[in-house]
Design an enzyme around this catalytic site. Structure first.
Site, mmCIF file in Angstrom:
data_model
loop_
_atom_site.group_PDB
_atom_site.id
_atom_site.type_symbol
_atom_site.label_atom_id
_atom_site.label_comp_id
_atom_site.label_asym_id
_atom_site.label_seq_id
_atom_site.Cartn_x
_atom_site.Cartn_y
_atom_site.Cartn_z
ATOM 1 N N GLN A 52 23.196 20.720 40.183
ATOM 2 C CA GLN A 52 22.863 20.869 38.769
ATOM 3 C C GLN A 52 21.845 21.969 38.548
ATOM 4 O O GLN A 52 21.255 22.509 39.497
ATOM 5 C CB GLN A 52 22.335 19.540 38.230
ATOM 6 C CG GLN A 52 21.173 18.968 39.016
ATOM 7 C CD GLN A 52 20.788 17.569 38.565
ATOM 8 O OE1 GLN A 52 19.645 17.347 38.157
ATOM 9 N NE2 GLN A 52 21.722 16.630 38.634
ATOM 10 N N HIS A 54 18.882 23.272 35.264
ATOM 11 C CA HIS A 54 18.254 22.963 33.981
ATOM 12 C C HIS A 54 18.025 24.256 33.203
ATOM 13 O O HIS A 54 17.668 25.287 33.794
ATOM 14 C CB HIS A 54 16.928 22.248 34.192
ATOM 15 C CG HIS A 54 17.041 21.022 35.046
ATOM 16 N ND1 HIS A 54 17.891 19.991 34.752
ATOM 17 C CD2 HIS A 54 16.422 20.680 36.204
ATOM 18 C CE1 HIS A 54 17.791 19.053 35.673
ATOM 19 N NE2 HIS A 54 16.904 19.451 36.567
ATOM 20 N N GLU A 71 10.791 21.125 36.842
ATOM 21 C CA GLU A 71 10.415 19.971 37.649
ATOM 22 C C GLU A 71 9.973 20.394 39.046
ATOM 23 O O GLU A 71 10.100 21.558 39.438
ATOM 24 C CB GLU A 71 11.573 18.974 37.740
ATOM 25 C CG GLU A 71 12.808 19.517 38.430
ATOM 26 C CD GLU A 71 13.983 18.540 38.374
ATOM 27 O OE1 GLU A 71 13.965 17.604 37.554
ATOM 28 O OE2 GLU A 71 14.927 18.735 39.154
ATOM 29 N N HIS A 126 20.252 23.167 42.200
ATOM 30 C CA HIS A 126 19.643 22.288 43.194
ATOM 31 C C HIS A 126 20.380 20.963 43.287
ATOM 32 O O HIS A 126 21.146 20.590 42.396
ATOM 33 C CB HIS A 126 18.164 22.040 42.856
ATOM 34 C CG HIS A 126 17.958 21.409 41.519
ATOM 35 N ND1 HIS A 126 17.928 22.133 40.344
ATOM 36 C CD2 HIS A 126 17.761 20.114 41.136
ATOM 37 C CE1 HIS A 126 17.725 21.334 39.324
ATOM 38 N NE2 HIS A 126 17.632 20.085 39.770
ATOM 39 N N ARG A 146 25.506 19.782 34.875
ATOM 40 C CA ARG A 146 26.153 19.565 36.171
ATOM 41 C C ARG A 146 27.119 20.706 36.456
ATOM 42 O O ARG A 146 28.019 20.992 35.662
ATOM 43 C CB ARG A 146 26.913 18.241 36.197
ATOM 44 C CG ARG A 146 26.059 17.016 36.203
ATOM 45 C CD ARG A 146 26.878 15.773 36.557
ATOM 46 N NE ARG A 146 26.169 14.575 36.171
ATOM 47 C CZ ARG A 146 26.356 13.917 35.025
ATOM 48 N NH1 ARG A 146 27.276 14.343 34.175
ATOM 49 N NH2 ARG A 146 25.667 12.852 34.727
#
Length: 257
Positions: A52, A54, A71, A126, A146
């Site tokens: 996936q 972001h 993150e 990642h 995804r």
């Protein structure tokens, strides 16, 4: 003062890929520790999670009407993860690899060990591998695209993922801990800071910004109240506490402390 300490109750989440080794029953793949001012989780996958990516804030605000997602992982158990691509790739090459089911051939898989910190800024493709337990700190957003899901029947977001994905190798940022009062800063990003506070007896903390603290190992008492992992609470700016025990805390702050 103790009355200002804000505790959070761990929230276990069942997942099809859950490893169940977090002490909350079989199939629990995530334990949510806090949801504001940052989102904190512990993850325990029994199989590869989806590949996936972001979106960054600017793209997410324009296309989705909400913030993007940044993150980091603090590794608790060893294994292997995906971190970017192994070489520069084209959009069509990725599309073809997803269609053929062999995206793994162009992904960068890297081994990780306990105590290692991986920053995952928006755009870095990642995935977590089987058995790689991590403490995850992220901006409070659920925006995930995804790219590939190992044949599982879940929705993919291929074109959106390709619009934001970095299509060349992304070097792992080097570990550069900095000493701070009571411990060390493990990671400094524009969106949050990550700290580690070892506990060998007594620890005094008085942050200058909101600080989420999670006991990851050992036992502790905060102003006489017993804590066991993964106890999590929030300290407000200027709020001082005294902690006794043995083990270590991880701390996450949206602005640093």
């Amino acid at each position: 003062m103790l009355t200002l300490v804000r505790p959070f109750s761990p929230r276990p989440v069942q997942r099809p890929w859950g490893g169940g080794a977090l002490g909350f029953g079989p199939g629990v793949g995530e334990v949510w520790l806090a949801e504001e001012p940052l989102l904190l989780k512990i993850l325990d996958p029994a199989e590869w999670l989806s590949v996936q990516v972001h979106p960054p804030h600017a793209y997410a605000l324009e296309r989705e009407g909400r913030p993007g997602k940044y993150e980091a992982w603090y590794v608790l158990a060893p294994g292997e993860v995906v971190y970017g691509f192994s070489r520069r790739v084209s959009l069509q090459e990725v599309r073809d690899a997803v269609t053929r089911g062999n995206l793994d051939q162009i992904l960068n898989r890297v081994p990780v060990v306990p105590g290692q910190v991986l920053y995952l800024p928006a755009g870095v493709v990642h995935a977590l591998g089987p058995g790689v337990q991590v403490y995850e700190v992220q901006t409070p957003s659920d925006l995930t695209y995804r790219l590939y899901d190992y044949g599982r029947p879940r929705e993919l977001h291929l074109e959106k993922a390709l619009e934001v994905a970095i299509l060349e190798p992304t070097p792992l940022p080097p570990a550069q801990p900095e000493p701070v009062e009571g411990g060390e800063r493990l990671l400094r990003t524009p969106y949050f800071h990550l700290y580690r506070y070892p506990l060998w007896g007594v620890l005094h903390l008085k942050p200058q910004a909101p600080l989420l603290l999670t006991l990851l190992e050992g036992e502790a008492r905060v102003e006489g109240i017993p804590l066991v992992p993964p106890a999590t609470f929030l300290l407000e700016p200027g709020e001082g506490i005294r902690v006794e025990g043995e083990g270590f805390f991880l701390g996450a702050s949206p602005k640093g402390s």
